[in-house]
Design a protein around this motif. Structure first.
Motif, mmCIF file in Angstrom:
data_model
loop_
_atom_site.group_PDB
_atom_site.id
_atom_site.type_symbol
_atom_site.label_atom_id
_atom_site.label_comp_id
_atom_site.label_asym_id
_atom_site.label_seq_id
_atom_site.Cartn_x
_atom_site.Cartn_y
_atom_site.Cartn_z
ATOM 1 N N VAL A 172 0.850 -1.192 0.000
ATOM 2 C CA VAL A 172 0.000 0.000 0.000
ATOM 3 C C VAL A 172 0.887 1.245 0.000
ATOM 4 C CG1 VAL A 172 -1.768 1.302 1.225
ATOM 5 C CG2 VAL A 172 -1.797 -1.199 1.268
ATOM 6 N N GLN A 173 0.592 2.156 -0.898
ATOM 7 C CA GLN A 173 1.305 3.434 -0.922
ATOM 8 C C GLN A 173 0.383 4.516 -0.389
ATOM 9 O OE1 GLN A 173 2.694 3.830 -4.994
ATOM 10 N NE2 GLN A 173 4.713 3.092 -4.373
ATOM 11 N N LEU A 174 0.904 5.293 0.527
ATOM 12 C CA LEU A 174 0.131 6.356 1.142
ATOM 13 C C LEU A 174 0.605 7.709 0.641
ATOM 14 C CD1 LEU A 174 0.127 5.089 4.836
ATOM 15 C CD2 LEU A 174 -1.598 4.696 3.072
ATOM 16 N N GLN A 175 -0.338 8.601 0.474
ATOM 17 C CA GLN A 175 -0.021 9.952 0.017
ATOM 18 C C GLN A 175 -0.709 10.938 0.933
ATOM 19 O OE1 GLN A 175 1.887 10.866 -2.781
ATOM 20 N NE2 GLN A 175 1.642 12.999 -2.175
ATOM 21 N N ALA A 176 0.082 11.705 1.664
ATOM 22 C CA ALA A 176 -0.472 12.747 2.521
ATOM 23 C C ALA A 176 -0.397 14.078 1.791
ATOM 24 C CB ALA A 176 0.307 12.829 3.828
ATOM 25 N N SER A 177 -1.424 14.870 1.926
ATOM 26 C CA SER A 177 -1.473 16.168 1.267
ATOM 27 C C SER A 177 -2.303 17.132 2.092
ATOM 28 C CB SER A 177 -2.052 16.029 -0.139
ATOM 29 O OG SER A 177 -3.373 15.533 -0.078
ATOM 30 N N LEU A 227 -6.017 17.994 6.203
ATOM 31 C CA LEU A 227 -5.058 17.086 5.599
ATOM 32 C C LEU A 227 -5.782 15.866 5.066
ATOM 33 C CD1 LEU A 227 -2.162 17.162 8.235
ATOM 34 C CD2 LEU A 227 -2.651 18.758 6.361
ATOM 35 N N SER A 228 -5.240 15.323 3.983
ATOM 36 C CA SER A 228 -5.808 14.125 3.383
ATOM 37 C C SER A 228 -4.747 13.047 3.296
ATOM 38 C CB SER A 228 -6.321 14.415 1.976
ATOM 39 O OG SER A 228 -7.326 15.413 1.988
ATOM 40 N N CYS A 229 -5.185 11.824 3.464
ATOM 41 C CA CYS A 229 -4.309 10.669 3.315
ATOM 42 C C CYS A 229 -5.023 9.700 2.388
ATOM 43 C CB CYS A 229 -4.020 10.029 4.658
ATOM 44 S SG CYS A 229 -2.951 8.561 4.568
ATOM 45 N N SER A 230 -4.455 9.496 1.240
ATOM 46 C CA SER A 230 -5.065 8.582 0.286
ATOM 47 C C SER A 230 -4.164 7.364 0.107
ATOM 48 C CB SER A 230 -5.285 9.272 -1.057
ATOM 49 O OG SER A 230 -4.057 9.728 -1.579
ATOM 50 N N ALA A 231 -4.789 6.265 -0.267
ATOM 51 C CA ALA A 231 -4.052 5.010 -0.414
ATOM 52 C C ALA A 231 -4.225 4.459 -1.814
ATOM 53 C CB ALA A 231 -4.539 3.989 0.608
ATOM 54 N N ARG A 238 -4.599 -0.630 -2.096
ATOM 55 C CA ARG A 238 -5.527 -1.287 -1.173
ATOM 56 C C ARG A 238 -6.519 -0.241 -0.702
ATOM 57 N NH1 ARG A 238 -3.297 -5.925 1.463
ATOM 58 N NH2 ARG A 238 -2.274 -7.134 -0.180
ATOM 59 N N THR A 239 -7.590 -0.715 -0.128
ATOM 60 C CA THR A 239 -8.506 0.212 0.521
ATOM 61 C C THR A 239 -8.141 0.298 1.993
ATOM 62 O OG1 THR A 239 -10.128 -1.449 1.164
ATOM 63 C CG2 THR A 239 -10.313 -0.532 -1.066
ATOM 64 N N PHE A 240 -8.651 1.341 2.619
ATOM 65 C CA PHE A 240 -8.407 1.523 4.039
ATOM 66 C C PHE A 240 -9.281 0.637 4.894
ATOM 67 C CE2 PHE A 240 -5.191 4.481 4.329
ATOM 68 C CZ PHE A 240 -5.426 5.648 3.615
ATOM 69 N N SER A 241 -10.212 -0.041 4.265
ATOM 70 C CA SER A 241 -11.253 -0.702 5.044
ATOM 71 C C SER A 241 -10.717 -1.762 6.003
ATOM 72 C CB SER A 241 -12.290 -1.319 4.108
ATOM 73 O OG SER A 241 -11.674 -2.300 3.294
ATOM 74 N N ARG A 242 -9.508 -2.267 5.763
ATOM 75 C CA ARG A 242 -8.972 -3.274 6.667
ATOM 76 C C ARG A 242 -7.742 -2.788 7.423
ATOM 77 N NH1 ARG A 242 -11.246 -8.034 6.666
ATOM 78 N NH2 ARG A 242 -12.615 -8.631 4.960
ATOM 79 N N TYR A 243 -7.576 -1.490 7.492
ATOM 80 C CA TYR A 243 -6.428 -0.923 8.182
ATOM 81 C C TYR A 243 -6.883 0.124 9.198
ATOM 82 C CZ TYR A 243 -3.571 -2.919 4.434
ATOM 83 O OH TYR A 243 -2.956 -3.768 3.543
ATOM 84 N N THR A 244 -6.127 0.211 10.232
ATOM 85 C CA THR A 244 -6.251 1.351 11.141
ATOM 86 C C THR A 244 -5.289 2.418 10.644
ATOM 87 O OG1 THR A 244 -6.930 0.071 13.079
ATOM 88 C CG2 THR A 244 -5.732 2.117 13.491
ATOM 89 N N THR A 300 -10.024 7.698 1.372
ATOM 90 C CA THR A 300 -9.233 8.797 1.917
ATOM 91 C C THR A 300 -9.561 8.979 3.398
ATOM 92 O OG1 THR A 300 -9.186 9.914 -0.221
ATOM 93 C CG2 THR A 300 -8.707 11.267 1.709
ATOM 94 N N VAL A 301 -8.541 9.289 4.158
ATOM 95 C CA VAL A 301 -8.708 9.650 5.564
ATOM 96 C C VAL A 301 -8.333 11.122 5.713
ATOM 97 C CG1 VAL A 301 -7.904 9.244 7.919
ATOM 98 C CG2 VAL A 301 -8.283 7.316 6.369
ATOM 99 N N TYR A 302 -9.141 11.854 6.440
ATOM 100 C CA TYR A 302 -8.928 13.287 6.611
ATOM 101 C C TYR A 302 -8.540 13.613 8.050
ATOM 102 C CZ TYR A 302 -11.534 13.489 2.230
ATOM 103 O OH TYR A 302 -11.958 13.304 0.940
ATOM 104 N N LEU A 303 -7.801 14.665 8.180
ATOM 105 C CA LEU A 303 -7.538 15.252 9.488
ATOM 106 C C LEU A 303 -7.895 16.730 9.396
ATOM 107 C CD1 LEU A 303 -6.425 14.734 12.367
ATOM 108 C CD2 LEU A 303 -4.232 15.627 11.537
ATOM 109 N N GLN A 304 -9.027 17.065 9.972
ATOM 110 C CA GLN A 304 -9.459 18.460 10.014
ATOM 111 C C GLN A 304 -8.818 19.116 11.231
ATOM 112 O OE1 GLN A 304 -11.474 20.299 7.856
ATOM 113 N NE2 GLN A 304 -10.857 22.027 9.141
ATOM 114 N N MET A 305 -8.074 20.164 10.995
ATOM 115 C CA MET A 305 -7.357 20.840 12.065
ATOM 116 C C MET A 305 -7.863 22.267 12.190
ATOM 117 S SD MET A 305 -3.485 19.400 11.465
ATOM 118 C CE MET A 305 -3.199 20.415 10.022
ATOM 119 N N ASN A 306 -8.432 22.587 13.325
ATOM 120 C CA ASN A 306 -8.962 23.919 13.596
ATOM 121 C C ASN A 306 -8.184 24.579 14.722
ATOM 122 O OD1 ASN A 306 -11.022 23.428 11.676
ATOM 123 N ND2 ASN A 306 -12.326 22.501 13.245
ATOM 124 N N SER A 307 -8.347 25.875 14.836
ATOM 125 C CA SER A 307 -7.699 26.643 15.908
ATOM 126 C C SER A 307 -6.204 26.330 15.985
ATOM 127 C CB SER A 307 -8.359 26.334 17.255
ATOM 128 O OG SER A 307 -9.750 26.610 17.221
#
Length: 123
Positions: free
Chosen positions: A1-6, A19-23, A26-32, A77-84
């Motif tokens: 699996v190759q991950l791309q953070a952006s 932030l976004s993390c795409s793979a 593979r899908t993320f469905s079987r990963y933490t 895709t997994v997101y990290l929303q960062m506020n404040s």
């Protein structure tokens, strides 16, 4: 699996970034999935994670109340929303995956890492 953070960039204190993390491969469905960050001269620090089922999330102390981790399975895709955001949030942010079914908070829990995306918060 190759991950791309952006999604990193320069933002003023009090602002927000997502932030976004795409793979690929593979899908993320079987990963933490976890987000970590590393500031210059400091160790890699756990920020947030979401279990492979999506049913459990965990946040590191700096992220509690300000950051939100979420998934979009349709976009793999997994997101990290960062506020404040604060100047002390300045770091390279990495996403990582593990086959463990719980959200680990140490880097050694994770098997594969993306290349990182730089977040700079100005005061």
């Amino acid at each position: 699996v190759q991950l791309q953070a952006s999604g990193g960039g320069l933002v003023q204190a009090g602002g927000s970034l997502r932030l976004s993390c795409s793979a690929s491969g593979r899908t993320f469905s079987r990963y933490t999935v976890g987000w970590f960050r590393q500031a210059p001269g400091k160790e890699r620090e756990f920020v947030a994670g979401i279990s492979w089922s999506g049913g459990s999330t965990k946040y590191g102390d700096p992220a509690k109340g300000r950051f939100t981790i979420s998934t979009d399975n349709t976009k793999n895709t997994v997101y990290l929303q960062m506020n404040s955001l604060k100047p002390e949030d300045t770091a390279v942010y990495y996403c990582a995956i593990t086959i463990l079914r719980y959200v680990g908070v140490v880097a050694s829990n994770y098997d594969s890492w993306g290349q990182g995306t730089l977040v700079t918060v100005s005061s």
